[in-house]
Design a protein around this motif. Structure first.
Motif, PDB file in Angstrom:
ATOM      1  N   VAL A 145       0.850  -1.182   0.000  1.00 54.32           N
ATOM      2  CA  VAL A 145       0.000   0.000   0.000  1.00 54.32           C
ATOM      3  C   VAL A 145       0.891   1.240   0.000  1.00 54.32           C
ATOM      4  N   GLU A 146       0.263   2.414   0.027  1.00 61.08           N
ATOM      5  CA  GLU A 146       1.043   3.644  -0.060  1.00 61.08           C
ATOM      6  C   GLU A 146       1.512   4.188   1.277  1.00 61.08           C
ATOM      7  N   GLY A 147       0.678   4.099   2.321  1.00 64.61           N
ATOM      8  CA  GLY A 147       1.067   4.748   3.568  1.00 64.61           C
ATOM      9  C   GLY A 147       0.514   4.097   4.822  1.00 64.61           C
ATOM     10  N   LYS A 148       0.826   4.711   5.970  1.00 62.73           N
ATOM     11  CA  LYS A 148       0.445   4.188   7.281  1.00 62.73           C
ATOM     12  C   LYS A 148      -1.064   4.114   7.477  1.00 62.73           C
ATOM     13  N   ASP A 149      -1.797   5.111   6.984  1.00 64.21           N
ATOM     14  CA  ASP A 149      -3.258   5.086   7.131  1.00 64.21           C
ATOM     15  C   ASP A 149      -3.859   3.927   6.334  1.00 64.21           C
ATOM     16  N   ALA A 171       4.425  -0.440   3.191  1.00 64.91           N
ATOM     17  CA  ALA A 171       4.040   0.839   2.594  1.00 64.91           C
ATOM     18  C   ALA A 171       5.173   1.401   1.750  1.00 64.91           C
ATOM     19  N   THR A 172       4.809   1.946   0.595  1.00 65.10           N
ATOM     20  CA  THR A 172       5.802   2.547  -0.295  1.00 65.10           C
ATOM     21  C   THR A 172       6.244   3.912   0.217  1.00 65.10           C
ATOM     22  N   GLY A 173       5.389   4.566   0.990  1.00 65.03           N
ATOM     23  CA  GLY A 173       5.697   5.927   1.427  1.00 65.03           C
ATOM     24  C   GLY A 173       5.523   6.932   0.304  1.00 65.03           C
ATOM     25  N   GLY A 174       4.678   6.599  -0.661  1.00 63.49           N
ATOM     26  CA  GLY A 174       4.453   7.488  -1.801  1.00 63.49           C
ATOM     27  C   GLY A 174       5.286   7.066  -3.001  1.00 63.49           C
ATOM     28  N   LEU A 175       5.516   8.020  -3.886  1.00 64.17           N
ATOM     29  CA  LEU A 175       6.229   7.747  -5.137  1.00 64.17           C
ATOM     30  C   LEU A 175       7.753   7.734  -4.994  1.00 64.17           C
ATOM     31  N   SER A 176       8.269   8.147  -3.861  1.00 58.73           N
ATOM     32  CA  SER A 176       9.712   8.361  -3.740  1.00 58.73           C
ATOM     33  C   SER A 176      10.518   7.141  -3.301  1.00 58.73           C
ATOM     34  N   PHE A 195      14.071  -0.490  -2.017  1.00 60.42           N
ATOM     35  CA  PHE A 195      12.704  -0.895  -1.682  1.00 60.42           C
ATOM     36  C   PHE A 195      12.206  -1.926  -2.693  1.00 60.42           C
ATOM     37  N   ILE A 196      12.450  -1.675  -3.969  1.00 56.43           N
ATOM     38  CA  ILE A 196      12.061  -2.624  -5.028  1.00 56.43           C
ATOM     39  C   ILE A 196      12.773  -3.959  -4.828  1.00 56.43           C
ATOM     40  N   ASP A 197      14.060  -3.909  -4.506  1.00 57.51           N
ATOM     41  CA  ASP A 197      14.810  -5.146  -4.264  1.00 57.51           C
ATOM     42  C   ASP A 197      14.206  -5.936  -3.103  1.00 57.51           C
ATOM     43  N   ASN A 198      13.823  -5.240  -2.032  1.00 59.48           N
ATOM     44  CA  ASN A 198      13.171  -5.911  -0.903  1.00 59.48           C
ATOM     45  C   ASN A 198      11.842  -6.528  -1.339  1.00 59.48           C
ATOM     46  N   LEU A 199      11.072  -5.803  -2.147  1.00 58.64           N
ATOM     47  CA  LEU A 199       9.793  -6.336  -2.639  1.00 58.64           C
ATOM     48  C   LEU A 199      10.013  -7.592  -3.480  1.00 58.64           C
ATOM     49  N   LYS A 200      11.080  -7.608  -4.265  1.00 58.28           N
ATOM     50  CA  LYS A 200      11.379  -8.793  -5.079  1.00 58.28           C
ATOM     51  C   LYS A 200      11.608 -10.010  -4.191  1.00 58.28           C
ATOM     52  N   VAL A 201      12.353  -9.821  -3.115  1.00 57.99           N
ATOM     53  CA  VAL A 201      12.618 -10.928  -2.180  1.00 57.99           C
ATOM     54  C   VAL A 201      11.316 -11.377  -1.525  1.00 57.99           C
ATOM     55  N   ILE A 202      10.530 -10.421  -1.081  1.00 56.90           N
ATOM     56  CA  ILE A 202       9.242 -10.744  -0.449  1.00 56.90           C
ATOM     57  C   ILE A 202       8.345 -11.483  -1.436  1.00 56.90           C
ATOM     58  N   ASP A 220      -5.943   6.769  -7.844  1.00 59.67           N
ATOM     59  CA  ASP A 220      -5.649   8.102  -8.359  1.00 59.67           C
ATOM     60  C   ASP A 220      -4.367   8.047  -9.198  1.00 59.67           C
ATOM     61  N   TYR A 221      -3.917   9.201  -9.673  1.00 60.72           N
ATOM     62  CA  TYR A 221      -2.738   9.264 -10.542  1.00 60.72           C
ATOM     63  C   TYR A 221      -1.497   8.683  -9.857  1.00 60.72           C
ATOM     64  N   ALA A 222      -1.240   9.110  -8.628  1.00 58.43           N
ATOM     65  CA  ALA A 222      -0.051   8.629  -7.914  1.00 58.43           C
ATOM     66  C   ALA A 222      -0.126   7.118  -7.694  1.00 58.43           C
ATOM     67  N   GLY A 223      -1.289   6.620  -7.316  1.00 55.65           N
ATOM     68  CA  GLY A 223      -1.462   5.183  -7.112  1.00 55.65           C
ATOM     69  C   GLY A 223      -1.198   4.393  -8.383  1.00 55.65           C
ATOM     70  N   LYS A 224      -1.657   4.945  -9.501  1.00 54.48           N
ATOM     71  CA  LYS A 224      -1.443   4.290 -10.803  1.00 54.48           C
ATOM     72  C   LYS A 224       0.052   4.273 -11.155  1.00 54.48           C
ATOM     73  N   LYS A 225       0.762   5.366 -10.872  1.00 59.35           N
ATOM     74  CA  LYS A 225       2.201   5.440 -11.149  1.00 59.35           C
ATOM     75  C   LYS A 225       2.962   4.445 -10.267  1.00 59.35           C
ATOM     76  N   ILE A 226       2.600   4.359  -8.999  1.00 55.52           N
ATOM     77  CA  ILE A 226       3.259   3.426  -8.075  1.00 55.52           C
ATOM     78  C   ILE A 226       3.051   1.989  -8.556  1.00 55.52           C
TER      79      ILE A 226
END
Length: 176
Positions: free
Chosen positions: A8-12, A27-32, A37-44, A57-63
């Protein structure tokens, strides 16, 4: 419990998804987010799979697109805009638990029984939960295992959910 880790994107978003289902979340913490982080996601993803659940929304689609480029076999859960808005605020954190469960069902989330191989005793014995260097040791352990940094409670949950073996854990602890 859902087998896959939900991204997901954030704590909420984490708090709201936790109200809906028993699962692990990151959580990705947004687009940044960075390559680490991607490497950790690959392992997971290799260990237990991931499901991407971002805001409609736009940011969610980009993520979602950015993660999918690196992890093409990730599962996707979608919540429509109408179901994710409250008082003009759009996001997963506003979705009803029933909507979240349905989105995960459609993404074909896998159910598994909760695994409890590790306990707080393991963290304590290995100076991962208390002590002046425990935070640094957790960070190094997360790097060695390829899962990232977590506080003690989160680390315990991740060790059990990410299918890390006792042997793998002990080998990583020896390197600390």
């Amino acid at each position: 419990m859902i087998k896959e880790t939900i991204v997901v994107e954030g704590k909420d978003d984490i708090a709201n998804v936790k109200r809906a289902v028993d699962c692990e979340l990151v959580a990705t913490g947004g687009l940044s987010f960075d390559k680490g982080f991607i490497d950790n996601l690959k392992v997971i993803n290799e260990r237990c799979g991931i499901i991407i659940l971002t805001d409609p929304d736009y940011a969610g689609k980009k993520i979602r697109a950015r993660i999918s480029r690196h992890i093409p076999d990730a599962k996707h859960a979608y919540i429509d805009r109408k179901s994710a808005i409250k008082k003009g605020d759009l996001g997963v954190e506003n979705a009803d638990p029933l909507v979240i469960r349905e989105a995960l069902r459609r993404a074909r989330a896998s159910e598994v029984s909760k695994r409890e191989v590790f306990t707080m005793v393991d963290l304590y014995k290995n100076s991962l939960s208390v002590g002046k260097n425990s935070k640094e040791r957790r960070a190094r352990l997360g790097k060695l295992l390829g899962i990232g940094y977590y506080n003690s409670k989160q680390l315990l949950s991740k060790l059990n959910s990410f299918n890390i073996s006792r042997d793998e854990f002990e080998r990583a602890v020896e390197k600390l």
